[in-house]
Enzyme design. Structure first.
Site, PDB file in Angstrom:
ATOM      1  N   PRO A  18       0.775  -1.246   0.000  1.00 54.67           N
ATOM      2  CG  PRO A  18       0.027  -0.923   2.189  1.00 54.67           C
ATOM      3  CD  PRO A  18       0.752  -1.906   1.301  1.00 54.67           C
ATOM      4  CB  CYS A  19       3.191   2.789  -2.389  1.00 51.45           C
ATOM      5  SG  CYS A  19       2.412   2.426  -3.965  1.00 51.45           S
ATOM      6  CG  HIS A  20      -2.938   3.377  -1.392  1.00 51.64           C
ATOM      7  ND1 HIS A  20      -2.608   2.048  -1.595  1.00 51.64           N
ATOM      8  CD2 HIS A  20      -3.914   3.387  -0.452  1.00 51.64           C
ATOM      9  CE1 HIS A  20      -3.365   1.298  -0.809  1.00 51.64           C
ATOM     10  NE2 HIS A  20      -4.165   2.087  -0.107  1.00 51.64           N
TER      11      HIS A  20
END
Length: 157
Positions: free
Chosen positions: A121-123
């Site tokens: 989850p780089c978001h």
């Protein structure tokens, strides 16, 4: 040989690529890369889990992952997996967590190279001022993903 398959979703086209044993890439557009265009069981399962996530019915993914990158990138991506659903961290927070508080820029570059967005989850990584900055799929998709996690719809796994 790797397999790849593309799906239309509420957030746009998603391509899922696997190597026969694990997911190695998620794409936000169609690409031509010489892979076998086949919807394998692993790709199907990944898509089902992503659809459940988009609908707010999944908060954790249960998939074999093999992201390819440098040791530093892999260390950053492992740290991203620790960010809880619905929460965010600043680039500096991730830098501190990987043991180099001055590495915020390098964290940003590792985020940009994340081959398995959504699942890794780089978001969930934002600027220290709380602003959304940078996302391989575009800031509009980053915002959609964060909004999915804000809604308190059935958060069952």
């Amino acid at each position: 040989m790797n397999n790849i398959f593309f799906y239309e979703t509420e957030i746009g086209i998603i391509g899922i690529r696997e190597n026969g044993k694990a997911i190695i890439n998620i794409y936000f557009s169609k690409i031509e890369n010489g892979d076998n265009m086949e919807e394998t069981n692993l790709i199907k399962d990944t898509f089902i889990q992503i659809k459940e996530y988009i609908k707010g019915k999944r908060i954790k993914f249960d998939l074999p992952l093999e992201p390819q990158g440098t040791e530093f990138q892999k260390k950053v991506w492992q740290e991203l997996l620790k960010i809880p659903y619905g929460q965010t961290r600043a680039y500096k927070d991730i830098a501190v967590a990987v043991g180099n508080e001055k590495a915020s820029r390098a964290i940003g570059m590792a985020n940009n190279k994340n081959p398995i967005p959504i699942i890794i989850p780089c978001h969930r990584v934002i600027g220290s001022n709380g602003k959304l900055v940078g996302y391989a799929g575009g800031l509009n998709i980053k915002e959609k993903l964060l909004n999915i996690e804000k809604t308190d719809v059935n958060k069952g796994e």
